[in-house]
Design a protein around this motif. Sequence first.
Motif, PDB file in Angstrom:
ATOM      1  N   SER A   1     -19.910   9.170   0.297  1.00  0.00           N
ATOM      2  CA  SER A   1     -19.071   8.376  -0.599  1.00  0.00           C
ATOM      3  C   SER A   1     -18.067   7.519   0.154  1.00  0.00           C
ATOM      4  O   SER A   1     -17.261   6.813  -0.461  1.00  0.00           O
ATOM      5  CB  SER A   1     -18.333   9.303  -1.581  1.00  0.00           C
ATOM      6  N   LYS A   2     -18.089   7.593   1.485  1.00  0.00           N
ATOM      7  CA  LYS A   2     -17.223   6.799   2.355  1.00  0.00           C
ATOM      8  C   LYS A   2     -15.756   6.848   1.904  1.00  0.00           C
ATOM      9  O   LYS A   2     -15.139   5.832   1.597  1.00  0.00           O
ATOM     10  CB  LYS A   2     -17.720   5.349   2.430  1.00  0.00           C
ATOM     11  N   PRO A   3     -15.197   8.071   1.844  1.00  0.00           N
ATOM     12  CA  PRO A   3     -13.842   8.229   1.325  1.00  0.00           C
ATOM     13  C   PRO A   3     -12.796   7.504   2.171  1.00  0.00           C
ATOM     14  O   PRO A   3     -12.916   7.411   3.396  1.00  0.00           O
ATOM     15  CB  PRO A   3     -13.625   9.735   1.346  1.00  0.00           C
ATOM     16  N   VAL A   4     -11.769   7.021   1.477  1.00  0.00           N
ATOM     17  CA  VAL A   4     -10.674   6.283   2.097  1.00  0.00           C
ATOM     18  C   VAL A   4      -9.346   6.939   1.714  1.00  0.00           C
ATOM     19  O   VAL A   4      -9.189   7.430   0.587  1.00  0.00           O
ATOM     20  CB  VAL A   4     -10.688   4.803   1.657  1.00  0.00           C
ATOM     21  N   TYR A   5      -8.420   6.947   2.645  1.00  0.00           N
ATOM     22  CA  TYR A   5      -7.060   7.449   2.433  1.00  0.00           C
ATOM     23  C   TYR A   5      -6.102   6.275   2.527  1.00  0.00           C
ATOM     24  O   TYR A   5      -6.050   5.580   3.538  1.00  0.00           O
ATOM     25  CB  TYR A   5      -6.727   8.495   3.493  1.00  0.00           C
ATOM     26  N   ILE A   6      -5.350   6.043   1.447  1.00  0.00           N
ATOM     27  CA  ILE A   6      -4.296   5.034   1.428  1.00  0.00           C
ATOM     28  C   ILE A   6      -2.957   5.757   1.471  1.00  0.00           C
ATOM     29  O   ILE A   6      -2.720   6.685   0.698  1.00  0.00           O
ATOM     30  CB  ILE A   6      -4.372   4.158   0.158  1.00  0.00           C
ATOM     31  N   LEU A   7      -2.077   5.349   2.374  1.00  0.00           N
ATOM     32  CA  LEU A   7      -0.737   5.919   2.468  1.00  0.00           C
ATOM     33  C   LEU A   7       0.264   4.785   2.606  1.00  0.00           C
ATOM     34  O   LEU A   7       0.165   3.971   3.529  1.00  0.00           O
ATOM     35  CB  LEU A   7      -0.638   6.871   3.659  1.00  0.00           C
ATOM     36  N   MET A   8       1.237   4.722   1.699  1.00  0.00           N
ATOM     37  CA  MET A   8       2.258   3.666   1.711  1.00  0.00           C
ATOM     38  C   MET A   8       3.278   3.965   0.626  1.00  0.00           C
ATOM     39  O   MET A   8       3.208   5.003  -0.039  1.00  0.00           O
ATOM     40  CB  MET A   8       1.608   2.296   1.496  1.00  0.00           C
ATOM     41  N   THR A   9       4.226   3.069   0.430  1.00  0.00           N
ATOM     42  CA  THR A   9       5.184   3.233  -0.666  1.00  0.00           C
ATOM     43  C   THR A   9       4.558   2.753  -1.972  1.00  0.00           C
ATOM     44  O   THR A   9       3.573   2.010  -1.968  1.00  0.00           O
ATOM     45  CB  THR A   9       6.467   2.439  -0.408  1.00  0.00           C
ATOM     46  N   ARG A  10       5.147   3.163  -3.079  1.00  0.00           N
ATOM     47  CA  ARG A  10       4.634   2.732  -4.385  1.00  0.00           C
ATOM     48  C   ARG A  10       4.719   1.217  -4.533  1.00  0.00           C
ATOM     49  O   ARG A  10       3.800   0.585  -5.064  1.00  0.00           O
ATOM     50  CB  ARG A  10       5.403   3.412  -5.517  1.00  0.00           C
ATOM     51  N   ALA A  11       5.815   0.621  -4.083  1.00  0.00           N
ATOM     52  CA  ALA A  11       5.955  -0.830  -4.201  1.00  0.00           C
ATOM     53  C   ALA A  11       4.861  -1.557  -3.440  1.00  0.00           C
ATOM     54  O   ALA A  11       4.298  -2.550  -3.918  1.00  0.00           O
ATOM     55  CB  ALA A  11       7.335  -1.276  -3.711  1.00  0.00           C
ATOM     56  N   GLN A  12       4.528  -1.079  -2.257  1.00  0.00           N
ATOM     57  CA  GLN A  12       3.457  -1.689  -1.476  1.00  0.00           C
ATOM     58  C   GLN A  12       2.119  -1.527  -2.174  1.00  0.00           C
ATOM     59  O   GLN A  12       1.322  -2.474  -2.240  1.00  0.00           O
ATOM     60  CB  GLN A  12       3.417  -1.071  -0.076  1.00  0.00           C
ATOM     61  N   TYR A  13       1.863  -0.333  -2.687  1.00  0.00           N
ATOM     62  CA  TYR A  13       0.602  -0.084  -3.386  1.00  0.00           C
ATOM     63  C   TYR A  13       0.478  -0.986  -4.614  1.00  0.00           C
ATOM     64  O   TYR A  13      -0.569  -1.615  -4.833  1.00  0.00           O
ATOM     65  CB  TYR A  13       0.507   1.381  -3.802  1.00  0.00           C
ATOM     66  N   GLU A  14       1.519  -1.054  -5.406  1.00  0.00           N
ATOM     67  CA  GLU A  14       1.445  -1.846  -6.634  1.00  0.00           C
ATOM     68  C   GLU A  14       1.297  -3.325  -6.338  1.00  0.00           C
ATOM     69  O   GLU A  14       0.650  -4.058  -7.097  1.00  0.00           O
ATOM     70  CB  GLU A  14       2.675  -1.564  -7.495  1.00  0.00           C
ATOM     71  N   GLU A  15       1.874  -3.768  -5.245  1.00  0.00           N
ATOM     72  CA  GLU A  15       1.708  -5.181  -4.891  1.00  0.00           C
ATOM     73  C   GLU A  15       0.265  -5.478  -4.488  1.00  0.00           C
ATOM     74  O   GLU A  15      -0.309  -6.494  -4.879  1.00  0.00           O
ATOM     75  CB  GLU A  15       2.667  -5.569  -3.780  1.00  0.00           C
ATOM     76  N   LEU A  16      -0.339  -4.566  -3.743  1.00  0.00           N
ATOM     77  CA  LEU A  16      -1.750  -4.735  -3.405  1.00  0.00           C
ATOM     78  C   LEU A  16      -2.626  -4.655  -4.658  1.00  0.00           C
ATOM     79  O   LEU A  16      -3.558  -5.444  -4.832  1.00  0.00           O
ATOM     80  CB  LEU A  16      -2.188  -3.664  -2.405  1.00  0.00           C
ATOM     81  N   ALA A  17      -2.315  -3.697  -5.530  1.00  0.00           N
ATOM     82  CA  ALA A  17      -3.116  -3.507  -6.733  1.00  0.00           C
ATOM     83  C   ALA A  17      -3.063  -4.706  -7.671  1.00  0.00           C
ATOM     84  O   ALA A  17      -3.982  -4.918  -8.471  1.00  0.00           O
ATOM     85  CB  ALA A  17      -2.653  -2.247  -7.465  1.00  0.00           C
ATOM     86  N   SER A  18      -2.005  -5.500  -7.576  1.00  0.00           N
ATOM     87  CA  SER A  18      -1.855  -6.655  -8.459  1.00  0.00           C
ATOM     88  C   SER A  18      -2.703  -7.846  -8.023  1.00  0.00           C
ATOM     89  O   SER A  18      -2.841  -8.816  -8.781  1.00  0.00           O
ATOM     90  CB  SER A  18      -0.374  -7.080  -8.517  1.00  0.00           C
TER      91      SER A  18
END
Length: 249
Positions: A222-239
């Motif tokens: 399934s080629k798993p990925v781990y994302i680690l960062m702040t919520r603000a960084q994650y939400e900016e990428l997700a947008s």
Amino acid sequence: MHALLLLALSFCAPTDGHVVPKDTLQLVVGIAPSWGSSKATLYRFERKRNGPWKRVGKAWSSRIGRRGLAAGRGLLDWCGPDEERKVENDKKAPAGAFYLGQAYGFGEGLKKAPRGKMKPISRTMACVSDPSSEWYNRIIDTADVEADWDWTRPLRRKDKIKSRTIVIGLNGAADPENDPPVPGEGSCVLFHLERKGRPTVGCTSLAESRLDSLVAWLVPKSKPVYILMTRAQYEELASLDDADLPELP
């Protein structure tokens, strides 16, 4: 078409819009309350090919680097200040997105792992942290190769915090043959057992039952990925258009 955009919080927008590869079907997201925090909350998600992300289980508390986060070499480019990049022995956890690699264990960790999920750790195995070594950022059996290093991290420790581990693919660690590690950009970052709630020197630590569950859940295909960062960084990428990241609670 995406240009290589600079996000306000210093991760670059991926040129194809995808924060994780299209063929990644399992995702672990670690959210730190701040860039300097030594704690993170972990969420798990999975999807079928071309399907939506679905959350798996409850959130888990974890400990990360005692000096917080630094941008690590992985699936995301860093467009921020160079002084915020991860370097060897900085006591910081790598922020970004990384493939998850092989699981290793010994003793109770190996016994509890589902069959075929984990490679055994012998007494002579270690991870090489010396940037000058040919074996930098690789787990090796030191009895099988000629030593060219001054510094390794033993895996079969007396405190048994590495009795079950999962390689975090910082700096090519998940596939060093095809993604050779860059000397000095960080090494030997793992998921391992927590130590009485103390922060780590850069790894992500979990309670025993949770780490056992993570080992059992992960599927290499399934080629798993781990994302680690702040919520603000994650939400900016997700947008971003085509980011295709799951929404966090």
